[in-house]
Design a protein around this motif. Structure first.
Motif, PDB file in Angstrom:
ATOM      1  N   MET A   1     -46.868 -38.564  25.087  1.00  0.00           N
ATOM      2  CA  MET A   1     -46.403 -39.746  24.416  1.00  0.00           C
ATOM      3  C   MET A   1     -46.190 -40.866  25.428  1.00  0.00           C
ATOM      4  O   MET A   1     -45.804 -40.612  26.548  1.00  0.00           O
ATOM      5  CB  MET A   1     -45.093 -39.484  23.691  1.00  0.00           C
ATOM      6  N   SER A   2     -46.425 -42.071  25.000  1.00  0.00           N
ATOM      7  CA  SER A   2     -46.175 -43.248  25.835  1.00  0.00           C
ATOM      8  C   SER A   2     -44.688 -43.538  25.849  1.00  0.00           C
ATOM      9  O   SER A   2     -44.000 -43.335  24.855  1.00  0.00           O
ATOM     10  CB  SER A   2     -46.904 -44.469  25.290  1.00  0.00           C
ATOM     11  N   GLN A   3     -44.221 -44.053  26.966  1.00  0.00           N
ATOM     12  CA  GLN A   3     -42.795 -44.350  27.049  1.00  0.00           C
ATOM     13  C   GLN A   3     -42.610 -45.743  27.635  1.00  0.00           C
ATOM     14  O   GLN A   3     -43.165 -46.067  28.673  1.00  0.00           O
ATOM     15  CB  GLN A   3     -42.092 -43.318  27.926  1.00  0.00           C
ATOM     16  N   ILE A   4     -41.870 -46.571  26.946  1.00  0.00           N
ATOM     17  CA  ILE A   4     -41.512 -47.900  27.426  1.00  0.00           C
ATOM     18  C   ILE A   4     -39.992 -47.951  27.428  1.00  0.00           C
ATOM     19  O   ILE A   4     -39.365 -47.838  26.373  1.00  0.00           O
ATOM     20  CB  ILE A   4     -42.092 -49.024  26.534  1.00  0.00           C
ATOM     21  N   GLY A   5     -39.448 -48.087  28.593  1.00  0.00           N
ATOM     22  CA  GLY A   5     -37.985 -48.059  28.689  1.00  0.00           C
ATOM     23  C   GLY A   5     -37.496 -46.676  28.318  1.00  0.00           C
ATOM     24  O   GLY A   5     -37.992 -45.678  28.800  1.00  0.00           O
ATOM     25  N   ASP A   6     -36.550 -46.574  27.421  1.00  0.00           N
ATOM     26  CA  ASP A   6     -36.051 -45.274  26.995  1.00  0.00           C
ATOM     27  C   ASP A   6     -36.490 -44.926  25.572  1.00  0.00           C
ATOM     28  O   ASP A   6     -35.947 -44.070  24.936  1.00  0.00           O
ATOM     29  CB  ASP A   6     -34.531 -45.204  27.119  1.00  0.00           C
ATOM     30  N   ARG A   7     -37.551 -45.599  25.084  1.00  0.00           N
ATOM     31  CA  ARG A   7     -38.102 -45.306  23.758  1.00  0.00           C
ATOM     32  C   ARG A   7     -39.529 -44.786  23.901  1.00  0.00           C
ATOM     33  O   ARG A   7     -40.276 -45.240  24.754  1.00  0.00           O
ATOM     34  CB  ARG A   7     -38.126 -46.557  22.888  1.00  0.00           C
ATOM     35  N   GLU A   8     -39.926 -43.850  23.009  1.00  0.00           N
ATOM     36  CA  GLU A   8     -41.290 -43.323  22.999  1.00  0.00           C
ATOM     37  C   GLU A   8     -42.038 -43.953  21.840  1.00  0.00           C
ATOM     38  O   GLU A   8     -41.509 -44.089  20.738  1.00  0.00           O
ATOM     39  CB  GLU A   8     -41.264 -41.805  22.864  1.00  0.00           C
ATOM     40  N   TYR A   9     -43.298 -44.321  22.060  1.00  0.00           N
ATOM     41  CA  TYR A   9     -44.118 -44.940  21.017  1.00  0.00           C
ATOM     42  C   TYR A   9     -45.441 -44.199  20.897  1.00  0.00           C
ATOM     43  O   TYR A   9     -46.247 -44.259  21.823  1.00  0.00           O
ATOM     44  CB  TYR A   9     -44.398 -46.412  21.339  1.00  0.00           C
ATOM     45  N   GLY A  10     -45.685 -43.498  19.780  1.00  0.00           N
ATOM     46  CA  GLY A  10     -46.980 -42.923  19.448  1.00  0.00           C
ATOM     47  C   GLY A  10     -47.475 -41.850  20.405  1.00  0.00           C
ATOM     48  O   GLY A  10     -46.751 -41.335  21.239  1.00  0.00           O
ATOM     49  N   PHE A  11     -48.770 -41.532  20.243  1.00  0.00           N
ATOM     50  CA  PHE A  11     -49.414 -40.495  21.029  1.00  0.00           C
ATOM     51  C   PHE A  11     -50.492 -41.128  21.895  1.00  0.00           C
ATOM     52  O   PHE A  11     -51.062 -42.152  21.548  1.00  0.00           O
ATOM     53  CB  PHE A  11     -50.063 -39.453  20.103  1.00  0.00           C
ATOM     54  N   THR A  12     -50.833 -40.452  22.982  1.00  0.00           N
ATOM     55  CA  THR A  12     -51.916 -40.943  23.829  1.00  0.00           C
ATOM     56  C   THR A  12     -53.235 -40.587  23.176  1.00  0.00           C
ATOM     57  O   THR A  12     -53.319 -39.705  22.309  1.00  0.00           O
ATOM     58  CB  THR A  12     -51.857 -40.324  25.235  1.00  0.00           C
ATOM     59  N   LEU A  13     -54.282 -41.253  23.581  1.00  0.00           N
ATOM     60  CA  LEU A  13     -55.618 -40.982  23.054  1.00  0.00           C
ATOM     61  C   LEU A  13     -56.022 -39.547  23.353  1.00  0.00           C
ATOM     62  O   LEU A  13     -56.604 -38.859  22.505  1.00  0.00           O
ATOM     63  CB  LEU A  13     -56.630 -41.964  23.660  1.00  0.00           C
ATOM     64  N   LEU A  14     -55.698 -39.044  24.519  1.00  0.00           N
ATOM     65  CA  LEU A  14     -56.031 -37.666  24.897  1.00  0.00           C
ATOM     66  C   LEU A  14     -55.336 -36.663  23.975  1.00  0.00           C
ATOM     67  O   LEU A  14     -55.951 -35.682  23.529  1.00  0.00           O
ATOM     68  CB  LEU A  14     -55.642 -37.418  26.359  1.00  0.00           C
ATOM     69  N   GLU A  15     -54.070 -36.884  23.649  1.00  0.00           N
ATOM     70  CA  GLU A  15     -53.346 -35.982  22.754  1.00  0.00           C
ATOM     71  C   GLU A  15     -53.979 -35.985  21.355  1.00  0.00           C
ATOM     72  O   GLU A  15     -54.152 -34.929  20.746  1.00  0.00           O
ATOM     73  CB  GLU A  15     -51.876 -36.403  22.650  1.00  0.00           C
ATOM     74  N   MET A  16     -54.343 -37.140  20.874  1.00  0.00           N
ATOM     75  CA  MET A  16     -54.961 -37.230  19.549  1.00  0.00           C
ATOM     76  C   MET A  16     -56.326 -36.551  19.530  1.00  0.00           C
ATOM     77  O   MET A  16     -56.670 -35.853  18.572  1.00  0.00           O
ATOM     78  CB  MET A  16     -55.067 -38.690  19.117  1.00  0.00           C
ATOM     79  N   LEU A  17     -57.135 -36.732  20.570  1.00  0.00           N
ATOM     80  CA  LEU A  17     -58.445 -36.077  20.638  1.00  0.00           C
ATOM     81  C   LEU A  17     -58.306 -34.562  20.715  1.00  0.00           C
ATOM     82  O   LEU A  17     -59.081 -33.830  20.094  1.00  0.00           O
ATOM     83  CB  LEU A  17     -59.248 -36.603  21.829  1.00  0.00           C
TER      84      LEU A  17
END
Length: 144
Positions: A1-17
């Motif tokens: 998962m991507s992380q910006i600050g202390d929040r996670e947003y969505g999945f990476t392209l590799l995880e989805m594939l």
């Protein structure tokens, strides 16, 4: 998962594939295995139904003191018919994809429950086979 600050947003392209690849593999395995399994189940169902019908006919001939006959038809749509003293009482078609292998001998049960023995071989579109054996001695009826 991507992380910006202390929040996670969505999945990476590799995880989805990776998830899509695993789902596609599982789906492919099901598409390959399910039709074969359905054919096996249909063959098993038809064999059990035929076995029970023959047993019922034999028992009816004994209890009613009448003669019964089971005739097998292999031309066109494979089916069999049950007769009581020459009068047709039932017509049973085989399920789609199931057929008789060869021409089974017709069965005749008299009031003593005896008749000629035979082996009825059923097959499906994958070439799997099941047999119903009617023994001439003692009229034992079983699946083989």
């Amino acid at each position: 998962m991507s992380q910006i600050g202390d929040r996670e947003y969505g999945f990476t392209l590799l995880e989805m594939l990776l998830v899509l690849t695993l789902l596609a593999g599982a789906g492919f395995a099901l598409l390959v295995k399910l039709p074969n399994r359905w054919e096996q189940d249909r063959l098993s169902l038809v064999t059990t139904q035929l076995l029970e019908e023959i047993r019922d006919v034999r028992q009816a001939s004994l209890s009613e003191n009448d003669w019964y006959q089971v005739k097998f038809y292999t031309q066109g749509e494979h089916h069999y018919q049950i007769f009581k003293e020459g009068t047709r009482i039932e017509d049973i078609p085989l399920l789609k994809g199931i057929r008789f292998l060869g021409q089974p001998d017709n069965l005749l049960f008299n009031a003593s429950g005896r008749g000629a023995g035979t082996t009825i071989i059923l097959t499906n579109s994958f070439g799997e086979r099941r047999s119903v054996v009617v023994a001439p001695v003692g009229m034992r009826i079983r699946e083989k």
